[in-house]
Design an enzyme around this catalytic site. Sequence first.
Site: not given
Length: 468
Positions: A101, A140-142, A187, A318-319, A324
Amino acid sequence: MSTRMEHDLIGDKEISNECYYGVQTARAAENFHITGITLAKFPTFITSLAKVKKAAALANYELGLLAENKKNVICEACDEIIGGQYHDQFVVDMLQGGAGTSTNMNANEVIANIGLEKMGHKKGEYKFLHPNNDVNLSQSTNDAYPTALRVALFEKLGELTVSMSIIKNSFAKKALEFKDIIKMGRTQLQDAVPMTLEQEFRTYAVMIGEDIQRVIEAQQLMREMNLGATAIGTGINAHPNYSKTVEAKLQEVTGRPFVTAGDLVEATQDTGAYVQISGVLKRVATKMSKICNDLRLLSSGPRTGFGEINLPAMQPGSSIMPGKVNPVIPEVVNQVCFQVIGTDVAVTMACEGGQLQLNVFEPVIAYNLFNSVNMMRNAFETLAYTCVDGITANPERCKALVLNSIGLVTALNPFIGYENSTSVAKEALETGGSVYDIVLARGLLAKAELDDIIKPENMIKPRTYDKK
């Protein structure tokens, strides 16, 4: 800053004259501090609301229920919203109580106040153009809210298929590029039989292509709407001819084949189509996540993993570990897919939670479906443009893995028999020797015959042979 006083069921409220929304929208904005994400973040939904309101105004005018001057300014206001104006005035949180609504009234009030200014009146002078009596006439909102949601989802699902086609085409192009590269199929993460990198990447394109069709099928479910149902589907307060008239007007406004449901009472409470759409999005996300898992595996290493392909290096990984580089694009797409899969539960529970003649939980359905589609579109195009399009292959690495694989013995099975193949495989595993060398050493095949059998073109498709 000047203000105006507006009044509703709860009482009087002061509204800034800068605002095109009115008292009911203002109350909703105060009540629902939930996500911090307002209607303004979903422009397709806003424009869809405006299209519904315009179609209603045109229908009401045609049925003699709305004066021409009111119809004109409502349509002009809606056109401006459809064109992208006033979206900042849609300030209600996407998650809200009241079955939508607040969203409906946000649209009604903004359209009314735009229209009032066009008529030469001040904002809030609703005796000349009223949000409920005029903009919301016969609605209506509906029925207005779910119809707008369906109009928006129809468009968003169409956009999703475009993004899916982009990533599908990226895989298809890459498949052609990799058509002569032999590699080992696997697989259960174990060596299986040879294939080409083309076959592997073409499979991804086919998988996505199948899901594009599933999304298109789900999109068609959004064509059926309940505009004209008003409160619960009985059409109370609407003209007997309103439902069919507004159907034609909505088709005219949107250019889309929206149709009125055969049973409006059923259509007002049944949210099964959203369950279907959410399930299709989950299917797409599940399969795309699997593809991203494969890309990360195939590019793993680069020296101690599969190392069959190289993903574009997008950023340091990477830090602490110099040099990397991580598969950040497939990783972020994986996370989007996890989120989409998770929101399917929220949509499912919201659809299940409806009671009697109405489901009040459509706001959370809308929020999650819009978010899922938007994230997937962004993720798939990112995957295409910044990852798949730049993938390169390592042909020598792929070939070496085939020639050194125990799985190569499967290609020899029709020629040397299962018992011999098993024995060769066992010796290769125990000694570390190659299947090729062991077969020659045992005299099971002549070198020319063995070389012919393991030619790439002879190992990747069915072939006839003389059984020993």
